[in-house]
Design a protein around this motif. Structure first.
Motif, mmCIF file in Angstrom:
data_model
loop_
_atom_site.group_PDB
_atom_site.id
_atom_site.type_symbol
_atom_site.label_atom_id
_atom_site.label_comp_id
_atom_site.label_asym_id
_atom_site.label_seq_id
_atom_site.Cartn_x
_atom_site.Cartn_y
_atom_site.Cartn_z
ATOM 1 N N PRO B 52 0.168 -82.937 -32.524
ATOM 2 C CA PRO B 52 0.350 -84.257 -31.898
ATOM 3 C C PRO B 52 1.153 -84.150 -30.591
ATOM 4 N N VAL B 53 0.796 -84.997 -29.638
ATOM 5 C CA VAL B 53 1.450 -84.942 -28.322
ATOM 6 C C VAL B 53 2.974 -85.125 -28.456
ATOM 7 N N ASP B 54 3.363 -86.074 -29.306
ATOM 8 C CA ASP B 54 4.798 -86.356 -29.434
ATOM 9 C C ASP B 54 5.606 -85.166 -29.906
ATOM 10 N N SER B 55 5.093 -84.476 -30.906
ATOM 11 C CA SER B 55 5.857 -83.332 -31.417
ATOM 12 C C SER B 55 5.857 -82.199 -30.392
ATOM 13 N N ARG B 56 4.766 -82.083 -29.619
ATOM 14 C CA ARG B 56 4.705 -81.024 -28.604
ATOM 15 C C ARG B 56 5.731 -81.292 -27.508
ATOM 16 N N LYS B 57 5.784 -82.557 -27.059
ATOM 17 C CA LYS B 57 6.735 -82.894 -25.996
ATOM 18 C C LYS B 57 8.183 -82.658 -26.445
ATOM 19 N N LEU B 58 8.443 -83.111 -27.686
ATOM 20 C CA LEU B 58 9.819 -82.945 -28.164
ATOM 21 C C LEU B 58 10.150 -81.464 -28.352
ATOM 22 N N ALA B 59 9.157 -80.698 -28.797
ATOM 23 C CA ALA B 59 9.380 -79.245 -28.941
ATOM 24 C C ALA B 59 9.795 -78.653 -27.602
ATOM 25 N N GLY B 60 9.076 -79.069 -26.554
ATOM 26 C CA GLY B 60 9.404 -78.565 -25.210
ATOM 27 C C GLY B 60 10.808 -78.975 -24.785
ATOM 28 N N LEU B 61 11.150 -80.233 -25.091
ATOM 29 C CA LEU B 61 12.459 -80.754 -24.688
ATOM 30 C C LEU B 61 13.600 -80.010 -25.399
ATOM 31 N N VAL B 62 13.397 -79.801 -26.738
ATOM 32 C CA VAL B 62 14.425 -79.093 -27.493
ATOM 33 C C VAL B 62 14.563 -77.657 -26.968
ATOM 34 N N LEU B 63 13.421 -77.087 -26.653
ATOM 35 C CA LEU B 63 13.424 -75.725 -26.111
ATOM 36 C C LEU B 63 14.202 -75.685 -24.784
ATOM 37 N N LYS B 64 13.936 -76.671 -23.950
ATOM 38 C CA LYS B 64 14.626 -76.735 -22.654
ATOM 39 C C LYS B 64 16.136 -76.866 -22.855
ATOM 40 N N ASN B 65 16.513 -77.727 -23.807
ATOM 41 C CA ASN B 65 17.945 -77.926 -24.051
ATOM 42 C C ASN B 65 18.617 -76.703 -24.666
ATOM 43 N N ALA B 66 17.794 -75.820 -25.234
ATOM 44 C CA ALA B 66 18.364 -74.581 -25.786
ATOM 45 C C ALA B 66 18.593 -73.547 -24.680
ATOM 46 N N LEU B 67 18.177 -73.904 -23.441
ATOM 47 C CA LEU B 67 18.303 -72.953 -22.329
ATOM 48 C C LEU B 67 19.303 -73.388 -21.274
ATOM 49 N N ASP B 68 19.668 -74.662 -21.317
ATOM 50 C CA ASP B 68 20.512 -75.162 -20.223
ATOM 51 C C ASP B 68 21.383 -76.310 -20.719
ATOM 52 N N ALA B 69 22.540 -76.461 -20.123
ATOM 53 C CA ALA B 69 23.428 -77.578 -20.449
ATOM 54 C C ALA B 69 24.194 -77.960 -19.201
ATOM 55 N N LYS B 70 24.718 -79.162 -19.227
ATOM 56 C CA LYS B 70 25.453 -79.632 -18.047
ATOM 57 C C LYS B 70 26.781 -78.915 -17.893
ATOM 58 N N GLU B 71 27.530 -78.814 -18.997
ATOM 59 C CA GLU B 71 28.848 -78.182 -18.879
ATOM 60 C C GLU B 71 28.691 -76.689 -18.640
ATOM 61 N N GLN B 72 29.465 -76.213 -17.714
ATOM 62 C CA GLN B 72 29.356 -74.822 -17.300
ATOM 63 C C GLN B 72 29.494 -73.835 -18.462
ATOM 64 N N HIS B 73 30.500 -74.063 -19.297
ATOM 65 C CA HIS B 73 30.752 -73.061 -20.335
ATOM 66 C C HIS B 73 29.635 -73.041 -21.370
ATOM 67 N N ARG B 74 29.107 -74.247 -21.666
ATOM 68 C CA ARG B 74 28.014 -74.344 -22.636
ATOM 69 C C ARG B 74 26.772 -73.665 -22.062
ATOM 70 N N LYS B 75 26.534 -73.912 -20.798
ATOM 71 C CA LYS B 75 25.393 -73.312 -20.128
ATOM 72 C C LYS B 75 25.493 -71.787 -20.218
ATOM 73 N N TYR B 76 26.665 -71.291 -19.949
ATOM 74 C CA TYR B 76 26.881 -69.855 -19.967
ATOM 75 C C TYR B 76 26.558 -69.267 -21.347
ATOM 76 N N GLU B 77 27.016 -69.984 -22.382
ATOM 77 C CA GLU B 77 26.742 -69.542 -23.751
ATOM 78 C C GLU B 77 25.244 -69.458 -24.016
ATOM 79 N N LEU B 78 24.544 -70.529 -23.606
ATOM 80 C CA LEU B 78 23.106 -70.587 -23.868
ATOM 81 C C LEU B 78 22.378 -69.451 -23.158
ATOM 82 N N VAL B 79 22.782 -69.196 -21.926
ATOM 83 C CA VAL B 79 22.157 -68.120 -21.157
ATOM 84 C C VAL B 79 22.358 -66.783 -21.874
ATOM 85 N N GLN B 80 23.596 -66.549 -22.312
ATOM 86 C CA GLN B 80 23.876 -65.293 -22.998
ATOM 87 C C GLN B 80 23.029 -65.150 -24.259
#
Lengths: 418, 870
Positions: B52-80
């Motif tokens: 379903p389109v909805d689950s695909r979009k949300l999957a992409g969004l969750v994936l994106k959020n697992a790669l980047d964050a606004k706060e610098q330190h959180r972002k750094y953690e995710l990158v590592q």
């Protein structure tokens, strides 16, 4: 990819007032930080200037080095590091030390708000001196700069004794009177304590500091091996009726020599100042009227004035008060030169005043002053001495001024008519 | 497993809270227990056309959020964490993502584009996924339109995520070629063309080399200009966005194209859809911004060696540009002054006209005056308003000489219009224009004053009257009064405002209390004007300012009494508290020194009590304002401030712990400095707590970096206050200073912002050293500092060699050299003599024209002479 927002500020200031407040605060903090650093550095920079007055120095530095009373920068020049100054010798040292003391004016009229703004204390009889403790020793110097004692003391850095009172090279400067009969230094003011300058502090603060800090060090203890002379803080009072009474009549361990009045808000101002006043009468001082070299009161009042360019005779005040003139031929004949200190007697013509200000004097030349003199007399001293001989300011005058002030504080009494 | 993820993702969007919460928790658990499996199944979900389109979009969004964050330190953690994944998982995810670009559903493709860019943002700098760009670009011409569109979009996002220096020039060329070809009129598909145009906007930062090449630049510019004529409005808008960006990025390359661009923009402003016209106006605003900056740097004189010369595009365009902008002024919206969010062509045009005036100065006046004269008295409010706005907008830029006669002639008219014009709109703009007259043509630098004894009374009366008008007009009247007062900032002992002082204060307070004062920022404007009136007041009125103290304190007290407020009411209450604390802060600064100090200080206890209660309200703005006010109060109170410390301390600590609202933390650090100077060694009992917090702040990666330099300066303040007792903290603070110094010695150069930050960091470090040296002076503990001397001298040498320090750093640095010599003396004489700082740097400072630098240098010279002579 959405389009990009391009809104610009419209009819509004680009900087909010809050931002302005923030920036002004930062500016203020930066300014104060830099002032604080400047003060800390000044404490040292005059050290450098003075030290440079050894032969191998840059003359440019030297000229900046000599602290000059006539400049408006006393506070800076007074931050001079005493440890360095103690190494000075001869006339240079005399000159320098003489300039570091705050010199009271003589009280020729009663200041306003005595009871509110002033302290009073009984001045101990004895030699006014500057006590400097540093590098494990203590040196006292009288007003002309010559050394009175060189001794160990319990003052900070005042003795070569480990673990005593703070770091060995912290230093203190006290303004004292040495009282011969009980061999005690009576402290009348505190100028530096543990390396911190109190020049810029009010008398109120300095006195408080003096009372609380001095005792902590053990300097007030009886003499011992590491503490040759006892120090004692002179008691001071608010100058109200009871304060004046205590200072004037109270029994004290020392012989009194007049009363000192300190304006509470005044900083330690080197040289003559109207914010500290000395007053004397026969019952609180043995030395109301100046004595001659034999300790006797001469028939005529003697004064010392400084000769300036064009024969002008002036007092030691800043600015100097012109008193009279010598004619050029006489100056030449007597071998006098500008800067000479000359002694005069006041003749029968006396001092003429108009509206409380000096106008004319009947002066009789007696000769060049004693070489130990560093300065001419001040205007207030001449006037006080003159008044003491003719119509002295009495303790009753002081008391009545104070009670008058107090009455003014009370609500006025209402008189009912009919 | 795959099945499960689909259901979880759908449940996570359920309207049933319990279901949603359960699903979110399961997802979180999955992520924590098996990150690789989790990410892989998300990518699989996204790539699977059967889901379903909805689950695909949300999957992409969750994936994106697992790669980047606004706060610098959180972002750094995710990158590592991403980098730590095994290669086969990453390859599979990449493959899924690339595959998704061909999905038939547009939203899904777009999500995949963004995720790919995030992955690229992490991997390209690490030289991983090197084949990404090539694989995106290979056979782009043969791709079906929807895939081509997704690919171009991906390239755009990629350029946004990745810094140009990690992409080889060869790849840059390929990206730009693909993008510009996609924009070309020959491209038949509008979606592709739009995606390409938006991608170019992102890619412009990569095109440095291409803009240096005449042929390539010509080609890009031609394609962009053609795209502004596309029949599709979104493409035209995107193309103008590109032009706006080019105006600021490649200003110096534009001379050749300006005639064409003028024609295109003029046509768009006059005829096109507003969204396009706004961008066209923005192009000229950006050109003006550039020229204003350049001319400001020249300091009014053309310097042959400056980096970017001014091409005076605005000046050349004046005859056409000004009429174009004046026309826009007549297109006002009825209620634009009442709507905070309004932005329309009239506002954009008016703003641009103001920028043009600043860019060209006197030259604009003859182009605008006829318009003003013709329309200022017309019956249609639109014409009167447009004429007034035009007048207001040219008041900044042209010289006072040029404007003086016109303004003098117009002043009475303006005062009359503000009182009598029937249109709210016209009155709003008239009051704003009066404010601009006072802002730019009134003050000590103006030779012939606009405000005289003859008209002062009338001006003030009119402004005060207008404060009773509608909130938007009253707000502008307060603003005008602000600048009226500001002009008397350095008037000397007698201010012309003195006779009106009481009336002005009363009126401003009355405005602040209007029931509708929260509309149009009226209340804020009233207090801001009050602040400025107080700031610029003279001793003549100090008793009246003193009388204001209990009034403002009572108001602040009242805000603290309110109970059970709604969220909205509480927010307004907090804003008011901030304003009142700000006002008290201004008053403290005004009265906190002699001769008013003693009379003022009678309120200190009560005031401090109020500030402490404000802290209890936990609002960032009010907290910051109260803190600033306390800093000012500490300075006024001096050592007496000690009595407030037991109660105040916990809020001080709270402020220092406030990482999120970093402004609060920053002002608190500043206030610690104020308190150090006020209390001197009496601050000692609080220093353990303060230093612990400051050290924590420094080692935190959550705290905004701008707070770190002031923290170092604060070390200096503390050391200076407590002297040798600072030895307790020396063990912790010196290494921190040392490593920060190493970092800041060489980290500059990237861009202006970085250089500025580096310099502020250096300044903080140097101020810390200064305070520590001066604090330790004359103590045996100076021994502790000797081992640091070589490092500090090296630091001074290296910042000197970098040649990018500003004047503030220069002064602080040479001061530190002196402090080091002064405190350590002969112990470091030899070291100092070997340093570059003691020779070239010192000499440079000695001959500086800035007297504060010179003074510090002379002092350093004396200190060094002494250190090496002993």
């Amino acid at each position: 990819m959405a389009p990009h927002e391009i809104r610009r500020p419209f009819k509004r200031r680009p900087i909010s007032d809050q931002q302005k407040r923030r920036e002004l605060s930062l500016l203020r903090q930066t300014q104060h930080r830099s002032d604080a650093q400047q003060r800390a550095r000044n404490l040292a920079s005059s050290v450098i200037s003075l030290q440079s007055s050894s032969p191998d120095v840059d003359p440019e530095i030297l000229s900046e080095a000599v602290p000059e009373l006539d400049e408006g920068t006393e506070s800076e020049s007074s931050n001079f590091d005493v440890r360095q100054a103690s190494r000075l010798r001869g006339p240079e040292a005399r000159k320098w030390f003489a300039r570091q003391l705050m010199l009271p004016e003589w009280m020729i009229d009663v200041p306003d708000n005595l009871s509110q703004d002033w302290y009073v204390l009984a001045r101990p009889a004895g030699k006014r001196c500057f006590v400097v403790s540093s590098d494990g020793t203590t040196v006292s110097r009288v007003r002309n700069g010559s050394i009175l004692h060189h001794f160990p003391s319990a003052l900070p850095g005042g003795a070569r004794k480990k673990g005593a009172s703070g770091p060995a090279n912290s230093y203190s400067i006290l303004d004292c009177i040495f009282h011969e009969s009980d061999q005690t230094y009576y402290v009348i003011d505190m100028v530096c304590w543990r390396g911190y300058s109190l020049y810029e502090c009010t008398a109120e603060f300095r006195f408080f500091w003096m009372q609380s800090k001095l005792a902590e060090t053990g300097a007030c203890d009886p003499p011992s091996f590491y503490h040759k002379f006892r120090f004692s803080a002179v008691p001071f009072y608010n100058c109200d009726q009871s304060g004046l009474h205590s200072a004037y009549t109270g029994s004290l361990p020392y012989v009194k020599d007049g009363l000192l009045f300190y304006n509470k808000h005044a900083h330690y101002h080197t040289g003559n100042t109207p914010l500290v006043l000395i007053w004397k009468d026969e019952s609180c001082s043995q030395y109301v009227i100046d004595t001659d070299n034999n300790g006797e009161v001469p028939n005529q009042q003697h004064i010392v004035l400084e000769l300036q360019e064009e024969g002008k005779l002036v007092t030691s005040d800043d600015p100097p008060v012109p008193f009279s003139c010598l004619n050029a031929d006489f100056v030449k004949q007597s071998g006098l030169s500008s800067g000479s200190l000359i002694r005069f007697a006041i003749g029968d013509g006396g001092l003429k005043c108009v509206d409380g200000r000096f106008e004319k004097a009947d002066l009789q030349y007696t000769g060049v002053s004693n070489r130990a003199r560093a300065f001419a007399d001040s205007y207030s001293k001449i006037m006080f001495q003159y008044m003491a001989r003719h119509s002295p300011l009495k303790v009753e005058d002081l008391a009545s001024t104070i009670s008058h002030e107090n009455q003014q504080d009370k609500p006025p009494e209402v008189e009912m008519s009919d | 497993m795959a099945m499960e993820v689909t259901q979880l993702l759908i449940n996570a969007q359920s309207i049933d809270g319990t279901v949603r919460k359960h699903a979110e928790e399961s997802l979180k658990q999955f992520q924590e227990q098996n990150l690789a499996g989790f990410l892989l199944s998300l990518a699989g979900e996204l790539a699977n056309d059967e889901k379903p389109v909805d689950s695909r979009k949300l999957a992409g969004l969750v994936l994106k959020n697992a790669l980047d964050a606004k706060e610098q330190h959180r972002k750094y953690e995710l990158v590592q964490r991403w980098l730590a994944l095994d290669m086969s998982t990453k390859s599979q995810i990449r493959a899924f993502l690339l595959k998704t670009l061909s999905a038939p559903v547009p939203d899904v493709r777009s999500t995949a584009s963004q995720v790919i860019a995030k992955v690229a943002g992490i991997e390209l700098p690490q030289k991983q996924w090197p084949e990404l760009i090539v694989s995106l670009l290979s056979n782009i011409h043969q791709l079906p339109a929807h895939v081509k569109q997704a690919t171009l979009e991906t390239l755009g996002y990629l350029c946004e995520e990745v810094s140009p220096d990690v992409v080889e020039q060869e790849h840059v060329n390929k990206i730009l070629t693909a993008v510009v070809q996609g924009m070309n009129a020959a491209e038949g598909n509008n979606d592709v063309r739009l995606a390409a145009t938006r991608a170019l906007y992102m890619a412009l930062g990569f095109a440095q080399a291409n803009f240096n090449n005449d042929m390539e630049r010509d080609y890009i510019m031609r394609v962009v200009c053609e795209a502004t004529l596309s029949p599709e409005v979104k493409i035209r808008q995107a193309a103008f966005e590109c032009l706006v960006s080019i105006a600021s990025t490649y200003y110096e390359k534009l001379a050749h194209y300006m005639q064409d661009i003028f024609n295109i923009t003029a046509k768009a402003v006059r005829e096109d859809d507003e969204s396009v016209a706004l961008q066209a106006i923005e192009f000229w605003s950006s050109i003006c911004d550039e020229e204003i900056d350049i001319l400001e740097e020249y300091g009014g004189e053309f310097a042959g060696d400056s980096d970017v010369p001014c091409f005076y595009f605005t000046k050349q365009a004046l005859p056409g540009l000004v009429p174009l902008l004046l026309e826009t002024l007549l297109k006002q919206e009825e209620d634009q002054d009442l709507d905070e969010g309004a932005w329309n062509i009239a506002m954009a045009g008016g703003t641009c006209l103001g920028l043009v005036a600043r860019a060209v100065g006197d030259d604009i006046v003859p182009h605008v005056m006829p318009f003003i004269e013709e329309k200022i008295s017309k019956p249609d409010w639109r014409e009167r308003e447009a004429a007034t706005y035009a007048f207001g907008s040219i008041l900044e830029g042209p010289s006072a000489d040029k404007l003086m006669a016109i303004v003098n002639a117009a002043l009475t008219f303006m005062l009359n219009a503000l009182t009598n014009d029937p249109s709210n709109h016209v009155k709003d703009t008239t009051a704003w224009t009066l404010g601009r007259i006072f802002e730019f043509l009134h003050g000590s630098t103006i030779e012939t004053p606009i405000i005289t004894q003859a008209n002062c009374q009338q001006i003030i009366t009119v402004l005060i009257q207008s404060m009773n008008d509608a909130p938007n007009v009253a707000e502008k009247a307060c603003g005008a009064l602000y600048f009226l007062a500001q002009g008397y900032e350095d008037i000397g002992p007698n201010s012309p405002l003195t006779p009106f002082f009481q009336e002005i204060i009363q009126s401003l307070l009355a405005v602040a209390h209007r029931e509708d004062a929260t509309e149009s920022r009226l209340r804020t404007a009233a207090y801001e004007a009050l602040n400025e009136v107080v700031r610029c007041s003279t001793d003549e009125t100090s008793t009246m300012v003193l009388q204001l103290v209990p009034v403002i304190m009572l108001e602040l007290h009242n805000t603290l009494e309110g109970e059970k407020l709604s969220l909205d009411e509480r927010e307004k209450q907090n804003e008011l508290q901030g304003l009142l604390c700000g006002c008290l802060q201004v008053i403290i600064q005004k009265l906190g020194s002699e001769p008013t100090k003693s009379a003022f200080m009678q309120y200190a206890d009560q005031m401090m009590g109020l500030f402490l209660r404000v802290f209890g309200c936990r609002s960032a703005t009010a907290h910051e304002e109260a803190m600033l006010a306390i800093g000012a109060l500490a300075y006024a109170a001096g050592p007496n401030f000690a009595k407030y410390m037991p109660e105040f301390y916990k809020y001080l600590e709270m402020g220092l712990q406030n990482f999120e609202e970093y402004q609060v933390c920053a002002v608190t650090v500043g206030v610690v400095g104020d308190i150090c100077r006020a209390l001197e060694d009496k601050i000692l009992p609080y220093c353990d707590g303060i230093m612990t917090q400051l050290l924590k702040d420094l080692s935190s990666n959550q705290l905004h970096r701008s707070v770190k330099p002031p923290i170092f300066s604060c070390f200096g303040d503390i050391a200076l206050a407590i002297g040798e007792d600072f030895d307790k903290y020396w063990r912790y603070s010196m290494p921190m200073l040392q490593s920060a110094a190493e970092l800041s010695a060489h980290s500059s150069g990237a861009d202006d912002e970085m250089t500025e930050y580096t310099n502020s960091l250096r300044n903080g470090i140097l101020e810390a050293y200064s305070g520590i040296f001066q604090g330790f002076k004359n103590s045996p503990k100076t021994q502790l500092l000797i081992p640091f001397a070589p490092h500090i001298l090296q630091f001074l040498d290296s910042i000197y060699m970098e040649k990018d320090m500003d004047e503030v750093v220069m002064k602080t640095a040479i001061g530190v050299l002196g402090d080091l010599a002064d405190t350590l003396g002969s112990h470091v004489g030899g070291l100092i003599q070997q340093s570059v700082s003691s020779k070239e740097f010192l000499n440079e400072c000695l001959s500086s024209e800035d007297h504060t630098i010179k003074e510090a240098a002379e002092w350093a010279k004396h200190a060094i002479t002494r250190a090496i002579s002993v």
